[in-house]
Each structure stands twice: as C-alpha cells, then as structure tokens.
Scaffold this motif. Structure first.
Motif, PDB file in Angstrom:
ATOM      1  N   GLY A   1       0.798  -1.218   0.000  1.00 31.67           N
ATOM      2  CA  GLY A   1       0.000   0.000   0.000  1.00 31.67           C
ATOM      3  C   GLY A   1       0.831   1.269   0.000  1.00 31.67           C
ATOM      4  N   VAL A   2       0.169   2.377   0.313  1.00 29.98           N
ATOM      5  CA  VAL A   2       0.801   3.694   0.267  1.00 29.98           C
ATOM      6  C   VAL A   2       1.947   3.801   1.268  1.00 29.98           C
ATOM      7  CG1 VAL A   2       0.432   6.166   0.628  1.00 29.98           C
ATOM      8  CG2 VAL A   2      -1.336   4.808  -0.521  1.00 29.98           C
ATOM      9  N   LEU A   3       1.730   3.263   2.471  1.00 35.59           N
ATOM     10  CA  LEU A   3       2.755   3.352   3.510  1.00 35.59           C
ATOM     11  C   LEU A   3       4.026   2.621   3.089  1.00 35.59           C
ATOM     12  CD1 LEU A   3       3.079   4.696   6.235  1.00 35.59           C
ATOM     13  CD2 LEU A   3       2.284   2.586   7.323  1.00 35.59           C
ATOM     14  N   GLN A   4       3.874   1.505   2.367  1.00 34.89           N
ATOM     15  CA  GLN A   4       5.043   0.787   1.864  1.00 34.89           C
ATOM     16  C   GLN A   4       5.824   1.661   0.880  1.00 34.89           C
ATOM     17  OE1 GLN A   4       4.974  -2.116  -1.419  1.00 34.89           O
ATOM     18  NE2 GLN A   4       5.659  -3.656   0.062  1.00 34.89           N
ATOM     19  N   LYS A   5       5.108   2.328  -0.028  1.00 34.27           N
ATOM     20  CA  LYS A   5       5.777   3.174  -1.023  1.00 34.27           C
ATOM     21  C   LYS A   5       6.522   4.328  -0.362  1.00 34.27           C
ATOM     22  CE  LYS A   5       2.574   2.117  -4.804  1.00 34.27           C
ATOM     23  NZ  LYS A   5       1.549   2.651  -5.745  1.00 34.27           N
ATOM     24  N   ILE A   6       5.903   4.917   0.650  1.00 36.90           N
ATOM     25  CA  ILE A   6       6.553   6.023   1.365  1.00 36.90           C
ATOM     26  C   ILE A   6       7.804   5.521   2.081  1.00 36.90           C
ATOM     27  CG2 ILE A   6       6.310   7.642   3.285  1.00 36.90           C
ATOM     28  CD1 ILE A   6       3.308   7.813   2.540  1.00 36.90           C
ATOM     29  N   THR A   7       7.666   4.384   2.779  1.00 33.12           N
ATOM     30  CA  THR A   7       8.793   3.830   3.531  1.00 33.12           C
ATOM     31  C   THR A   7       9.944   3.455   2.602  1.00 33.12           C
ATOM     32  OG1 THR A   7       7.241   2.946   5.170  1.00 33.12           O
ATOM     33  CG2 THR A   7       9.489   2.088   5.216  1.00 33.12           C
ATOM     34  N   LEU A   8       9.635   2.823   1.477  1.00 35.17           N
ATOM     35  CA  LEU A   8      10.688   2.437   0.532  1.00 35.17           C
ATOM     36  C   LEU A   8      11.366   3.658  -0.074  1.00 35.17           C
ATOM     37  CD1 LEU A   8       9.052  -0.611  -1.289  1.00 35.17           C
ATOM     38  CD2 LEU A   8      10.947  -0.653   0.340  1.00 35.17           C
ATOM     39  N   GLY A   9      10.578   4.719  -0.315  1.00 32.73           N
ATOM     40  CA  GLY A   9      11.170   5.953  -0.813  1.00 32.73           C
ATOM     41  C   GLY A   9      12.151   6.561   0.178  1.00 32.73           C
ATOM     42  N   LEU A  10      11.765   6.531   1.460  1.00 36.98           N
ATOM     43  CA  LEU A  10      12.646   7.036   2.512  1.00 36.98           C
ATOM     44  C   LEU A  10      13.904   6.174   2.626  1.00 36.98           C
ATOM     45  CD1 LEU A  10       9.967   7.871   5.223  1.00 36.98           C
ATOM     46  CD2 LEU A  10      11.391   9.533   4.008  1.00 36.98           C
ATOM     47  N   TYR A  11      13.721   4.861   2.572  1.00 36.38           N
ATOM     48  CA  TYR A  11      14.862   3.942   2.620  1.00 36.38           C
ATOM     49  C   TYR A  11      15.828   4.218   1.459  1.00 36.38           C
ATOM     50  CZ  TYR A  11      14.035   0.390   6.264  1.00 36.38           C
ATOM     51  OH  TYR A  11      13.914  -0.289   7.454  1.00 36.38           O
TER      52      TYR A  11
ATOM     53  N   PHE B   1      16.472   6.905  -0.178  1.00 37.97           N
ATOM     54  CA  PHE B   1      17.290   8.099   0.031  1.00 37.97           C
ATOM     55  C   PHE B   1      18.253   7.901   1.204  1.00 37.97           C
ATOM     56  CE2 PHE B   1      18.324  12.239   1.757  1.00 37.97           C
ATOM     57  CZ  PHE B   1      18.630  12.967   0.606  1.00 37.97           C
ATOM     58  N   ALA B   2      17.746   7.289   2.281  1.00 37.05           N
ATOM     59  CA  ALA B   2      18.534   7.199   3.519  1.00 37.05           C
ATOM     60  C   ALA B   2      19.711   6.242   3.410  1.00 37.05           C
ATOM     61  CB  ALA B   2      17.633   6.773   4.668  1.00 37.05           C
ATOM     62  N   LEU B   3      19.564   5.150   2.669  1.00 35.83           N
ATOM     63  CA  LEU B   3      20.579   4.103   2.667  1.00 35.83           C
ATOM     64  C   LEU B   3      21.585   4.211   1.519  1.00 35.83           C
ATOM     65  CD1 LEU B   3      18.347   1.009   3.544  1.00 35.83           C
ATOM     66  CD2 LEU B   3      19.646   2.453   5.110  1.00 35.83           C
ATOM     67  N   LYS B   4      21.309   5.085   0.561  1.00 35.92           N
ATOM     68  CA  LYS B   4      22.113   5.108  -0.664  1.00 35.92           C
ATOM     69  C   LYS B   4      23.593   5.359  -0.404  1.00 35.92           C
ATOM     70  CE  LYS B   4      22.209   6.860  -5.374  1.00 35.92           C
ATOM     71  NZ  LYS B   4      21.565   7.736  -6.376  1.00 35.92           N
ATOM     72  N   LYS B   5      23.922   6.233   0.527  1.00 36.47           N
ATOM     73  CA  LYS B   5      25.323   6.596   0.779  1.00 36.47           C
ATOM     74  C   LYS B   5      25.891   5.899   2.028  1.00 36.47           C
ATOM     75  CE  LYS B   5      25.722   9.456  -2.682  1.00 36.47           C
ATOM     76  NZ  LYS B   5      26.677   9.203  -3.792  1.00 36.47           N
ATOM     77  N   SER B   6      25.189   4.897   2.540  1.00 38.81           N
ATOM     78  CA  SER B   6      25.672   4.186   3.720  1.00 38.81           C
ATOM     79  C   SER B   6      26.994   3.488   3.422  1.00 38.81           C
ATOM     80  CB  SER B   6      24.635   3.149   4.159  1.00 38.81           C
ATOM     81  OG  SER B   6      25.099   2.396   5.245  1.00 38.81           O
TER      82      SER B   6
ATOM     83  N   THR C   1      15.576  -0.521  -3.785  1.00 40.62           N
ATOM     84  CA  THR C   1      16.289   0.728  -3.480  1.00 40.62           C
ATOM     85  C   THR C   1      17.644   0.862  -4.169  1.00 40.62           C
ATOM     86  OG1 THR C   1      17.348  -0.229  -1.527  1.00 40.62           O
ATOM     87  CG2 THR C   1      15.203   0.837  -1.206  1.00 40.62           C
ATOM     88  N   SER C   2      18.106  -0.183  -4.855  1.00 39.42           N
ATOM     89  CA  SER C   2      19.398  -0.160  -5.560  1.00 39.42           C
ATOM     90  C   SER C   2      20.585   0.074  -4.617  1.00 39.42           C
ATOM     91  CB  SER C   2      19.398   0.920  -6.656  1.00 39.42           C
ATOM     92  OG  SER C   2      18.328   0.716  -7.547  1.00 39.42           O
ATOM     93  N   ILE C   3      20.516  -0.459  -3.392  1.00 39.63           N
ATOM     94  CA  ILE C   3      21.643  -0.380  -2.462  1.00 39.63           C
ATOM     95  C   ILE C   3      22.775  -1.249  -3.001  1.00 39.63           C
ATOM     96  CG2 ILE C   3      22.422  -0.871  -0.100  1.00 39.63           C
ATOM     97  CD1 ILE C   3      19.417  -0.695   0.700  1.00 39.63           C
TER      98      ILE C   3
END
Length: 362
Positions: A122-132, A134-139, A157-159
């Motif tokens: 659902g919508v909450l999954q899309k929001i959470t994955l979008g945040l992930y 951005f947040a994890l890309k430069k880890s 997320t292409s980590i």
C-alpha cells in the motif's frame, strides 16, 4: 579519540544484543548512544557510553512526531560531530541515514526486519521504501540479517554497499548448553511479546488441543502481554491449559526445565533472537517457514518448521516431537547448539562491525 554515535529505539535491545560490540568500541572511541531512557541506560553508561535522551515513537506514524525526531537527530549530529554513526531499526535507519547523508557523515545501517509498513504493502510501503532509498544510498555498509530482506530491499532501493550478518548473533557463553530435562512431563515455551503477529493465537489453539490429548504436556507463555490478550491468558491459565509467567529478565531459568521452544511468528523478523538463544541452550525449536526463523532450523534435525498462521500444522509438528523419545529430543538440541556455534556466534557480528568501522575511519 574519534567519536562513534549509535542511534537506536530502545535500551533493552541495545544492551542485550549490542553490548559486546559496544564494549569493544569504547576501548578505541568515544561512544555516544541516542535513544529513549530505559532501565539499561545505567548499564550502558557503566560500560563507557555517553547517553543522549531521544524520545522515539517506535510504532507511530505521526509525521509531526517523526519530524521532531529528524530535527533532534540534526541537532545531535551538529553538536557531537561524530566520525561515524551506527543505526538500528527502521526510524533510526531512515531519519538517521537521511541526516548523515545530508551532512556527509559516514554511517552503517542495520536492517533488523522490514517492518509491517513494508510487509503490508500500500501507500505506507511506497513512502517507507522511498525514505529507505534516500537514507541508505550513501551508507558505508547496510547490514542485512537475512537473504530475503536483502533481496527485496536491494531490488527496491538499488543499495550496493551491503553485507549479510547472522542477525545479532548469540552470546554462547551467556546462553550456554544446559542439561536436557529428564522429566516425564514435557514442557513447551512461548517466548515473545503476546501479540497476534507473534503467533500467540496458533500457540494457544495448539496448547488446548495437545493438553486435552496428552495430559503430560505443559505449555508456558513468557513475555509482555498486549491488552487484548490479558483476559484470554487468564481464562486459559484458570483452565490449566497454559502457565503465564509475564515478562522475564532471564529466560535461561525456563530453558532449564523446558524441552522445546515454539515460536509460531509471522512478524517481519530480522533474525529471531528467541530461536538463537533457545538453540544455544540446547533446546529443539518449532517455528515458521519465514525469513529470520527458518535459517536457524535444520528441518527435523534441530527442530520443525510449520506453515505460518496454521495451527493444525503446528499441532502436527508438536505431535511429531512428542513421538520422539527423550534421547532423540536431546540429540536435536545438541545439533541445534552445534549449528549456532558454527553460524550464529555473536563474535561474527562484532568482528563484521569492527572491520567496516576500521575501514571507514582510515
């Protein structure tokens, strides 16, 4: 000394599952911990941590509350100027990761489970994955606790910088091999928060059926009880179907007399500490065919795997366990101990962290 900042959502998990890592870190770095106040904060301070009280709504989805957390992390990072940040659980991973990326601070994230927001879609999954994303890309590194979480999140997320570790691992000295009970009564343990997603309904249904058919069995429940189950547990205890022991600080005392741990969860686990600790004590386990659980079990050698949300399959596997003699049950437990010694020693996790931290701070 260089500075390490740890962002977490509770003191119990940080002390119980990360203590050995923190003990190593304080030998070389100044270690700050940011999380809500709890009973283990004084223990963490005794190890050598500097505590920063940071309220977190662990399960809430209020955007205003989350913005306050984001702002709090911003102030903490600006004030401390850490050389590296370690984050655990969803909100510290997301909001801590966002702030670290913006401020170009190296950080290491640990995916302790994807959470119901991702699992339910659902919508909450899309929001959470979008945040992930951005947040994890430069880890500097994203640690996953099981392959399915890794495959799902790296695809979404292409980590690219990631590694798989065996959950939090288990302290094999603290959870030592216990003598297997030789009693005629067979005792089963449920150790978890008493909630639907942990499989309490399936456990109670199985307990009622098995107790009626096999009078020599005993079923125990350990853990914090959510309001909706209080009356149910009281009623079933009054009928002699279960024994409810509430929250326990040392489950080893219960493993001493238990023959098997039943963990019928369908909660989004990273890697089940309940199963790791039970197996380390030499106890067979019955759990679901779910990531974070099935990896700990060698089917019909160290325990049994059941279909999630299936009380009939759970009953079937309990009966298979009961059909064994005590020597066969004890052998199951010994093989489980051998497996966690080889694959889930907490030192594996600690060394993985020390290695990535050292490489990052060179």
């Amino acid at each position: 000394m260089k500075k390490v900042l740890i962002l977490a959502n509770n003191d119990v998990g940080l002390y119980k599952f990360r203590k050995e890592l923190i003990q190593e870190l304080v030998q070389k770095y100044t270690v700050y911990i940011s999380l809500p106040y709890g009973k283990h904060i004084s223990d963490l301070e005794k190890i050598g941590c500097e505590f920063i009280d940071t309220p977190i709504s662990r399960r809430g989805t209020n955007p205003i509350t989350d913005l306050k957390l984001l702002w709090r992390y911003k102030k903490i990072i600006k004030s401390i100027k850490p050389d590296i940040v370690l984050t655990y659980t969803i909100k510290p991973n997301v909001y801590g990761g966002i702030l670290c990326r913006i401020n170009r601070v190296p950080y290491v994230s640990n995916i302790t489970g994807l959470g119901t927001a991702v699992e339910n879609g659902g919508v909450l999954q899309k929001i959470t994955l979008g945040l992930y994303k951005f947040a994890l890309k430069k880890s500097s590194c994203v640690f996953f606790q099981n392959k399915e979480n890794k495959e799902f999140l790296t695809k979404e997320t292409s980590i690219s910088n990631y590694n798989i570790i065996p959950g939090s691992g288990v302290n094999l000295s603290y959870y030592s091999l216990l003598d297997y009970p030789q009693t005629s009564e067979i005792h089963f343990l449920f150790i978890a928060r008493v909630m639907k997603e942990k499989g309490i309904n399936e456990y109670l249904k199985a307990a009622e059926f098995i107790r009626d058919k096999y009078s020599y069995t005993k079923f125990h429940v350990l853990g914090f009880c959510e309001d909706e189950y209080e009356d149910k547990l009281k009623e079933m205890q009054a009928r002699g179907i279960i024994n409810y022991h509430g929250m326990q600080s040392d489950v080893r005392e219960f493993h001493k007399f238990a023959h098997c741990t039943i963990h019928p969860t369908f909660y989004p686990e990273g890697m089940s500490n309940v199963l790791l600790e039970s197996a380390a004590c030499g106890r067979p386990v019955i759990t679901t065919d779910r990531s974070g659980c099935k990896e700990i079990v060698e089917k019909e050698q160290t325990g049994y795997i059941v279909r999630e949300r299936d009380s009939l399959d759970l009953i079937k596997k309990i009966e298979m366990f009961l059909s064994l003699d005590n020597k066969e049950r004890e052998k199951m437990g010994l093989l489980g101990r051998e497996k966690v010694e080889k694959e889930f020693n907490r030192n594996i996790v600690v060394n993985s962290y020390l290695d990535i931290i050292e490489k990052t701070l060179r």
